[in-house]
Scaffold this motif. Structure first.
Motif, short mmCIF file in Angstrom:
data_model
loop_
_atom_site.label_atom_id
_atom_site.label_comp_id
_atom_site.label_asym_id
_atom_site.label_seq_id
_atom_site.Cartn_x
_atom_site.Cartn_y
_atom_site.Cartn_z
N SER A 117 0.83 -1.20 0.00
CA SER A 117 0.00 0.00 0.00
C SER A 117 0.86 1.25 0.00
O SER A 117 2.03 1.24 0.41
CB SER A 117 -0.90 0.02 1.24
N VAL A 118 0.27 2.34 -0.43
CA VAL A 118 0.94 3.64 -0.39
C VAL A 118 1.38 3.96 1.03
O VAL A 118 2.50 4.44 1.26
CB VAL A 118 0.02 4.74 -0.94
N ARG A 159 1.89 4.37 -7.20
CA ARG A 159 1.97 4.12 -5.76
C ARG A 159 3.28 4.61 -5.18
O ARG A 159 3.31 5.22 -4.09
CB ARG A 159 1.80 2.62 -5.47
#
Length: 319
Positions: A117-118, A159
């Motif tokens: 995830s970011v 991302r």
């Protein structure tokens, strides 16, 4: 995530903090001193232990001849970064070095990027910024060169760029990009600013490879730095075209948005191996800029004050 806070006091170099006022000579805004981008088809994209003396010797000679004071070294995660080597080169050459963190463009992403995830990616960068690189106490002073290729970032590149913007906001560091062959810089800036990063804290890379003066003007007018950072790489673009593009941007009133460098990224570019080396900017390109009408104050702006202001995330009035 950490709450945003002001930029760190002074510059973070691989050998400790440095006040910008102590940087009296020029800065190379985008270089590599230790990296490994080798793949099966490109084994020469290496600057390793075997090349360390050549790298160190070049920097020391440039310090003596041209006053080279600082190198912004943009080798990041997945690019063969070596913080210990950077500290050694800096110490032996007498040239300050700023190290980096981030992720290059997708073909060079390490496995840690896959599906992450970011928020988690931003946390990884923030930990390096706060604790040090490569199991050392060396602290990065910039985020970069965070990359994309093509006109639009791929999903993993979006991302990593967004995570880099969040880490920059959280830590106060500025951010330099890799725009493959100069393409996609406007979309990079859009993505980074949408993630909350101010344009004056962003340098869009490799714009001297893109023969598009209108794009350069748009980036500069938005407040970002426009990096003409592959000077001398004539197999990609001639220095004649680079000079024309630079003069166009200067004539448009954007001298305070330009960064210059050579992006030495293969051992064949070193002087010891017959290349143009890190000093091509000083030996060849800047004399042509002067011949085109630049005075010494403008040269100092392009080669010292601009990169210092970029690193310090400062406005034009602050340095």
């Amino acid at each position: 995530m950490h709450r945003p806070h002001p930029p760190p006091a002074g510059l973070r170099t691989v050998t400790g903090p440095l006040e910008p006022a102590r940087v009296r000579g020029p800065v190379l805004a985008h270089e590599h001193l230790a990296l490994d981008l080798s793949r099966d088809a490109d084994r020469a994209a290496v600057l390793g232990a075997a090349h360390r003396d050549s790298v160190t010797g070049e920097l020391a000679a440039l310090r003596e001849e041209y006053g080279l004071s600082l190198v912004i070294e943009l080798t990041c995660r997945g690019m063969g970064r070596d913080a210990r080597a950077l500290a050694e080169v800096s110490d032996r050459s007498g040239v300050a070095v700023v190290a980096a963190t981030g992720w290059y463009y997708e073909p060079f992403h390490p496995r840690e990027v896959n599906g992450t995830s970011v928020e988690e990616l931003a946390r990884l960068l923030t930990l390096e910024i706060e604790n040090g690189l490569d199991s050392t106490a060396v602290l990065p002073g910039v985020i970069g060169e965070v990359g994309s290729h093509g006109d639009l970032p791929s999903e993993p590149e979006a991302r990593t760029l967004t995570a880099a913007a969040h880490a920059a906001s959280a830590t106060g560091l500025s951010l330099a990009t890799h725009a493959q062959l100069g393409r996609g810089g406007l979309r990079q800036l859009e993505l980074l600013t949408r993630a909350g990063l101010a344009p004056h804290r962003v340098s869009i890379g490799h714009q001297d490879l893109l023969d598009a003066p209108a794009v350069h003007r748009e980036l500069a007018a938005a407040g970002a730095y426009v990096a003409f950072d592959t000077v001398g790489k004539e197999n990609y673009q001639s220095d004649e075209v680079r000079l024309r593009l630079l003069c166009a941007l200067l004539e448009a009133g954007h001298a305070d948005r330009v960064l210059l460098s050579c992006d030495v990224s293969r051992h064949g570019y070193l002087l010891a191996e017959g290349g143009k080396g890190y000093g091509h900017l000083f030996r060849s390109f800047l004399p042509r800029v002067r011949a085109a009408g630049a005075d010494e104050d403008l040269v100092d702006l392009l080669t010292r004050r601009n990169p210092l202001r970029f690193l310090a995330a400062a406005s034009a009035e602050e340095l």
